[in-house]
Design an enzyme around this catalytic site. Structure first.
Site, PDB file in Angstrom:
ATOM      1  N   HIS A 145       0.857  -1.194   0.000  1.00 23.83           N
ATOM      2  CA  HIS A 145       0.000   0.000   0.000  1.00 23.83           C
ATOM      3  C   HIS A 145       0.897   1.250   0.000  1.00 23.83           C
ATOM      4  CE1 HIS A 145      -3.075   2.797   1.295  1.00 23.83           C
ATOM      5  NE2 HIS A 145      -3.965   1.857   1.522  1.00 23.83           N
ATOM      6  N   GLU A 249      -0.747   1.240  -5.325  1.00 23.00           N
ATOM      7  CA  GLU A 249      -0.649  -0.002  -4.559  1.00 23.00           C
ATOM      8  C   GLU A 249      -0.517  -1.201  -5.491  1.00 23.00           C
ATOM      9  OE1 GLU A 249      -3.898   0.053  -1.697  1.00 23.00           O
ATOM     10  OE2 GLU A 249      -4.004   2.225  -1.891  1.00 23.00           O
TER      11      GLU A 249
HETATM   12  C1  BG6 Z   1      -6.944   2.118   0.301  1.00 23.91           C
HETATM   13  C2  BG6 Z   1      -8.424   1.912   0.090  1.00 23.91           C
HETATM   14  O1  BG6 Z   1      -6.265   1.021  -0.243  1.00 23.91           O
HETATM   15  O2  BG6 Z   1      -6.662   2.205   1.690  1.00 23.91           O
HETATM   16  C3  BG6 Z   1      -9.177   3.066   0.776  1.00 23.91           C
HETATM   17  O3  BG6 Z   1      -8.681   1.855  -1.289  1.00 23.91           O
HETATM   18  C4  BG6 Z   1      -8.776   3.168   2.246  1.00 23.91           C
HETATM   19  O4  BG6 Z   1     -10.571   2.873   0.634  1.00 23.91           O
HETATM   20  C5  BG6 Z   1      -7.270   3.302   2.319  1.00 23.91           C
HETATM   21  O5  BG6 Z   1      -9.409   4.262   2.848  1.00 23.91           O
HETATM   22  C6  BG6 Z   1      -6.685   3.469   3.732  1.00 23.91           C
HETATM   23  O6  BG6 Z   1      -7.030   2.408   4.561  1.00 23.91           O
HETATM   24  P1  BG6 Z   1      -6.566   2.375   6.078  1.00 23.91           P
HETATM   25  O7  BG6 Z   1      -7.175   1.124   6.653  1.00 23.91           O
HETATM   26  O8  BG6 Z   1      -5.064   2.323   6.098  1.00 23.91           O
HETATM   27  O9  BG6 Z   1      -7.093   3.632   6.728  1.00 23.91           O
END
Ligand code: BG6
Length: 273
Positions: A145, A249
Site C-alpha cells: 500500500h 498499490e
Molecule cells: C486504500 C483503500 O487502499 O486504503 C481506501 O482503497 C482506504 O478505501 C485506504 O481508505 C486506507 O485504509 P486504512 O485502513 O489504512 O485507513
C-alpha cells in the site's frame, strides 16, 4: 550499514544506509517507512502524526495488506489484514555491496509462512512470499500500500494505465481509463489487467513502479472530506495531508485473488525507482 534501532517505547526498526540510499523498516508490519536516494527528496510519504507503536499500522510508507486487501466480510476483523499490525522477525541481513543492502523478515504460524525481502539501493525492491504450510487451500488478497511523497497532488499525473479497466470503489462501477490519471477529487480505484510499468510524474521528478505476480493496482487519494474524516477518526495524519501523497498499490485484489494449495507459494514483487 544495517543496524537495529529501538525507540524509547520499545518500537524496533532496521536502519539502512549505503552509498546509494537509506531506508527505515519497522519490525511491526515489516513496514518500510522511509526510503530516500542520496541527494533526493524522500520517495515515501510518512505522516508526521503517526504513532510508532507495536500493534498499530504506521500511516505512510509501505503498509503490507495481507492476507486480505480492504474490508473483510467479518467486520470484526481489521481492514487490510493483520500483517501490518503484526511483529515480524528478522531472518537475514546482507550488505550486498557499497550500493545495495537487503533484509528479510518473516511472519509465520501453523497455516502459512510470510516473508518480505527488501533490497535497498538506487531502486527499492520488495518481495512478499506467501507459502501455504497447512493441509488445506489458503486464499489471499494483498497489496504493497505504497504512499508516494509528492510536491502537490494537483501537479501529479499517473501514466501506464491508459485503456485499463478499473473498479471505481466509490461508485462500485466498472470503468475504463482514458489517458493519464490526474487528481481533482477523491480517487479510489482498483485497476485490472495491469501489465506495464506505472509512472508517477510529479513537478520535479518521475518515479516508476514495476509489479510482478500481480495484475491489479490500486490508485488512492482521499481528498478533502475523507482526509478530514480520517484525521478526526484516527488522529494519525493532518486533515490536509492528502495534498502531499498519492498511493499506488501493487496488489492482488478482488478478482485477482490467489489460492495456494498445500506447499504452494506465491510472490508479489514491486520495484520502485
Ligand atoms: C486504500 C483503500 O487502499 O486504503 C481506501 O482503497 C482506504 O478505501 C485506504 O481508505 C486506507 O485504509 P486504512 O485502513 O489504512 O485507513
Amino acid at each position: 550499514m544495517i543496524s537495529l534501532k529501538k525507540l524509547p517505547n520499545g518500537f524496533e526498526y532496521i536502519d539502512i544506509k549505503n552509498n546509494s540510499a537509506e531506508a527505515k523498516i519497522a519490525l511491526n508490519g515489516a513496514h518500510v517507512f522511509h526510503y530516500k536516494r542520496v541527494g533526493e527528496e524522500p520517495v515515501l510519504w510518512l505522516s508526521e502524526k503517526t504513532e510508532f507503536e507495536e500493534g498499530t499500522s504506521i500511516r505512510g510508507g509501505i503498509p503490507i495488506c495481507w492476507p486480505w486487501f480492504g474490508i473483510n466480510e467479518d467486520k470484526n476483523l481489521p481492514a487490510h489484514g493483520f500483517a501490518r499490525n503484526s511483529k515480524f522477525k528478522i531472518i537475514k541481513q546482507d550488505e550486498i555491496n557499497k550500493d545495495m543492502s537487503s533484509v528479510t523478515f518473516k511472519l509465520e504460524n501453523k497455516e502459512y509462512e510470510l516473508s518480505l525481502h527488501v533490497e535497498v539501493g538506487a531502486k527499492l525492491k520488495l518481495e512478499l512470499k506467501t507459502t501455504n504450510i497447512d493441509t488445506k487451500p489458503f486464499k489471499i488478497t494483498q497489496a504493497f500500500h505504497t504512499y508516494f511523497n509528492v510536491s502537490d497532488i494537483l501537479h501529479v499525473e499517473i501514466d501506464g494505465l491508459n485503456n485499463k479497466p478499473y473498479l471505481d470503489a466509490l461508485t462500485m462501477k466498472q470503468e475504463k481509463q482514458n489517458g493519464s490519471i490526474t487528481f481533482k477529487e477523491e480517487v479510489d480505484r482498483v485497476y485490472q489487467e495491469v501489465d506495464t510499468t506505472i509512472v508517477l510524474k510529479d513537478a520535479n521528478r518521475t518515479l516508476h513502479v514495476e509489479n510482478f505476480g500481480s495484475s491489479s493496482a490500486v490508485i488512492w487519494n482521499p481528498w478533502i472530506d475523507k482526509c478530514k474524516r480520517m484525521s478526526l477518526a484516527k488522529n494519525d495524519m493532518r486533515e490536509d495531508a492528502y495534498k502531499e501523497f498519492v498511493c499506488i498499490e501493487s496488489a492482488n485484489a478482488f478478482d485477482d485473488f490467489i489460492v495456494l494449495e498445500p506447499n504452494e507459494s506465491h510472490t508479489l514483487k514491486a520495484i520502485i525507482y
